[in-house]
Design a protein around this motif. Structure first.
Motif, PDB file in Angstrom:
ATOM      1  N   ILE A  89      43.821  41.364  46.818  1.00 20.13           N
ATOM      2  CA  ILE A  89      43.128  41.664  45.559  1.00 20.13           C
ATOM      3  C   ILE A  89      41.909  42.531  45.823  1.00 20.13           C
ATOM      4  O   ILE A  89      41.623  43.483  45.080  1.00 20.13           O
ATOM      5  CB  ILE A  89      42.734  40.360  44.837  1.00 20.13           C
ATOM      6  CG1 ILE A  89      43.999  39.604  44.413  1.00 20.13           C
ATOM      7  CG2 ILE A  89      41.860  40.652  43.620  1.00 20.13           C
ATOM      8  CD1 ILE A  89      43.733  38.289  43.719  1.00 20.13           C
ATOM      9  N   LEU A  93      41.317  46.224  44.124  1.00 19.33           N
ATOM     10  CA  LEU A  93      40.141  46.565  43.323  1.00 19.33           C
ATOM     11  C   LEU A  93      39.295  47.637  44.009  1.00 19.33           C
ATOM     12  O   LEU A  93      38.659  48.457  43.334  1.00 19.33           O
ATOM     13  CB  LEU A  93      39.305  45.308  43.050  1.00 19.33           C
ATOM     14  CG  LEU A  93      40.004  44.190  42.250  1.00 19.33           C
ATOM     15  CD1 LEU A  93      39.076  42.994  42.066  1.00 19.33           C
ATOM     16  CD2 LEU A  93      40.466  44.707  40.881  1.00 19.33           C
ATOM     17  N   SER A  98      40.644  48.857  38.018  1.00 17.99           N
ATOM     18  CA  SER A  98      39.795  47.867  37.352  1.00 17.99           C
ATOM     19  C   SER A  98      40.503  46.525  37.277  1.00 17.99           C
ATOM     20  O   SER A  98      41.736  46.438  37.384  1.00 17.99           O
ATOM     21  CB  SER A  98      39.440  48.339  35.938  1.00 17.99           C
ATOM     22  OG  SER A  98      40.595  48.381  35.116  1.00 17.99           O
ATOM     23  N   PHE A  99      39.718  45.473  37.063  1.00 16.15           N
ATOM     24  CA  PHE A  99      40.311  44.130  36.960  1.00 16.15           C
ATOM     25  C   PHE A  99      41.207  44.038  35.725  1.00 16.15           C
ATOM     26  O   PHE A  99      42.243  43.364  35.756  1.00 16.15           O
ATOM     27  CB  PHE A  99      39.198  43.075  36.881  1.00 16.15           C
ATOM     28  CG  PHE A  99      39.694  41.676  37.126  1.00 16.15           C
ATOM     29  CD1 PHE A  99      39.814  41.178  38.405  1.00 16.15           C
ATOM     30  CD2 PHE A  99      40.053  40.855  36.068  1.00 16.15           C
ATOM     31  CE1 PHE A  99      40.279  39.891  38.642  1.00 16.15           C
ATOM     32  CE2 PHE A  99      40.522  39.569  36.285  1.00 16.15           C
ATOM     33  CZ  PHE A  99      40.631  39.084  37.582  1.00 16.15           C
ATOM     34  N   PHE A 102      44.383  45.573  36.675  1.00 21.58           N
ATOM     35  CA  PHE A 102      45.043  44.652  37.594  1.00 21.58           C
ATOM     36  C   PHE A 102      45.783  43.539  36.834  1.00 21.58           C
ATOM     37  O   PHE A 102      46.816  43.043  37.286  1.00 21.58           O
ATOM     38  CB  PHE A 102      43.985  44.053  38.531  1.00 21.58           C
ATOM     39  CG  PHE A 102      44.471  42.893  39.353  1.00 21.58           C
ATOM     40  CD1 PHE A 102      45.397  43.074  40.373  1.00 21.58           C
ATOM     41  CD2 PHE A 102      43.991  41.610  39.111  1.00 21.58           C
ATOM     42  CE1 PHE A 102      45.838  41.997  41.132  1.00 21.58           C
ATOM     43  CE2 PHE A 102      44.433  40.529  39.863  1.00 21.58           C
ATOM     44  CZ  PHE A 102      45.356  40.721  40.887  1.00 21.58           C
ATOM     45  N   SER A 298      41.962  34.506  36.566  1.00 18.21           N
ATOM     46  CA  SER A 298      40.495  34.569  36.664  1.00 18.21           C
ATOM     47  C   SER A 298      39.958  33.543  37.649  1.00 18.21           C
ATOM     48  O   SER A 298      38.996  33.810  38.376  1.00 18.21           O
ATOM     49  CB  SER A 298      39.878  34.324  35.276  1.00 18.21           C
ATOM     50  OG  SER A 298      40.323  35.292  34.348  1.00 18.21           O
ATOM     51  N   ALA A 301      41.628  34.517  41.492  1.00 15.09           N
ATOM     52  CA  ALA A 301      41.470  35.858  42.078  1.00 15.09           C
ATOM     53  C   ALA A 301      40.307  35.913  43.057  1.00 15.09           C
ATOM     54  O   ALA A 301      40.244  36.804  43.909  1.00 15.09           O
ATOM     55  CB  ALA A 301      41.261  36.886  40.965  1.00 15.09           C
ATOM     56  N   LYS A 363      35.533  39.760  36.116  1.00 13.25           N
ATOM     57  CA  LYS A 363      35.346  41.208  36.169  1.00 13.25           C
ATOM     58  C   LYS A 363      34.108  41.594  36.946  1.00 13.25           C
ATOM     59  O   LYS A 363      34.023  42.679  37.521  1.00 13.25           O
ATOM     60  CB  LYS A 363      35.249  41.782  34.750  1.00 13.25           C
ATOM     61  CG  LYS A 363      36.579  41.824  34.010  1.00 13.25           C
ATOM     62  CD  LYS A 363      36.386  42.409  32.618  1.00 13.25           C
ATOM     63  CE  LYS A 363      37.710  42.504  31.868  1.00 13.25           C
ATOM     64  NZ  LYS A 363      37.524  43.065  30.502  1.00 13.25           N
TER      65      LYS A 363
END
Length: 364
Positions: A89, A93, A98-99, A102, A298, A301, A363
């Protein structure tokens, strides 16, 4: 652009494969636990093998639909944590993605599962639920000779402004109810009462056969009683009116359930909230796939000290909290005058807020 497409396919494949593997791991466990609980009753009632196989096919669909949020959440937590632990991850990134970008394959995966769950809830789950409940009421709650004595499901229902029916139990396979009674009132006074040891639906003739039929007509000069061993009659109520309340709602496909709810509203049924909870859940459960996916990604990650174990612990706590709230609000709506629509969608609303907060935090 080509690299992003490859990345999307990679994550989407892992999403769907992990979810499928999670089902293949947990469903057999559920079957083993169910067999261990019911094997004695099955042997006692000499249940045919083909009936058992059909039952566990229906059980698999029923069990999967009921616990689908937990399976989905744990599968996303599992493979996203592996991506985080392998620093995949961070690499994604760091490449400038961007998240939010993703998250796209996760949302696509949630969309696919939501459509499947939605269609299953409309058509396949009601059929499986009917087979599941048929087996349970026929072989596991009573079975054999005990079936004739009833199962104490106690269905009491108003079918019109003046008529009320009651049955002690209902056999779904033979379409037979036991200890039947029908009472007719005019101006709050009983005018007549019909009772029967059992009442059986005749599909070809579209009528009912009452065994050990008795009719008591209340008159000003005394009651008139009529008794016959067997009598065929037509009634205003439907066969579904003799079945247990939740059983009816669970076994009807979307169109029939909608029509049934409208009919019960016109009757002023006291069980309308139970039917509405089942109806609204057909739409709310698929939406939960998006909410739980966002929460799972969220949470997992981020690389944690506890590694995958910590993420799984958080995932299990969140998933069971969601299922717990869903059950609590459902029962609350069924037993009180609380709005079924609000009750069914409240868990999604609360966890939707949590998903928004965690996504903003991730984020950063």
């Amino acid at each position: 652009m080509n690299k992003l497409t490859i990345l999307d396919k990679y994550i989407l494949k892992r999403y769907l494969v992990t979810f499928t593997v999670m089902l293949l791991l947990f469903v057999p466990i559920g079957i083993v636990v169910d067999v261990s609980e019911k094997v004695n009753m099955m042997i006692k009632n000499q249940v045919p093998l083909n009936k058992i196989l059909v039952y566990y096919f229906n059980f698999t669909i029923y069990f999967t639909n009921m616990l689908f949020p937990i399976f989905l959440f744990l599968s996303v937590i599992w493979f996203t944590s592996k991506l985080a632990n392998n620093t995949e991850i961070i690499a994604i990134l760091s490449s400038g993605i961007s998240f939010t970008r993703f998250m796209r394959p996760f949302i696509i995966g949630a969309s696919i599962i939501s459509v499947v769950v939605l269609l299953m809830g409309f058509y396949l789950v009601p059929i499986a639920s009917e087979g599941f409940n048929n087996f349970r009421y026929t072989y596991l709650r009573t079975g054999g000779q005990q079936l004739m004595q009833g199962d104490n499901t106690d269905v009491y229902r108003q079918i019109s402004d003046t008529e009320f029916i009651y049955v002690n139990s209902f056999n779904t396979e033979t379409k037979t109810a036991y200890n039947f009674s029908l009472e007719n009132f005019e101006k709050e006074k009983l005018t007549y009462k019909i009772t029967a040891a059992r009442i059986q639906w005749n599909p070809k003739e579209k009528n009912y056969t009452l065994f050990e039929y008795t009719k008591r007509t209340v008159g000003p000069m005394g009651d008139k009683i009529e008794k016959v061993p067997e009598k065929k009659m037509k009634f205003k109520f439907d066969l579904e009116d003799l079945a247990p309340v939740v059983y009816i709602a669970e076994t009807l496909p979307l169109g029939k359930l909608y029509d049934f709810i409208n009919k019960e509203k016109k009757r002023g049924s006291s069980n309308i909230n139970i039917y509405l909870v089942v109806f609204y859940k057909k739409f709310s459960i698929p939406i939960s796939a998006f909410i739980l996916t966002i929460i799972a990604v969220s949470v997992s990650a981020m690389k944690r000290r506890g590694g995958m174990g910590m993420n799984l612990a958080i995932g299990i706590a969140v998933a069971f909290s969601f299922v717990f709230l869903d059950k609590i609000f459902g029962v609350f709506a069924e037993k009180t005058s609380f709005s079924p629509l609000i009750a069914v969608w409240t868990p999604n609303l609360l966890f939707g807020i949590l998903a928004y907060y965690l996504l903003r935090h991730a984020k950063r």
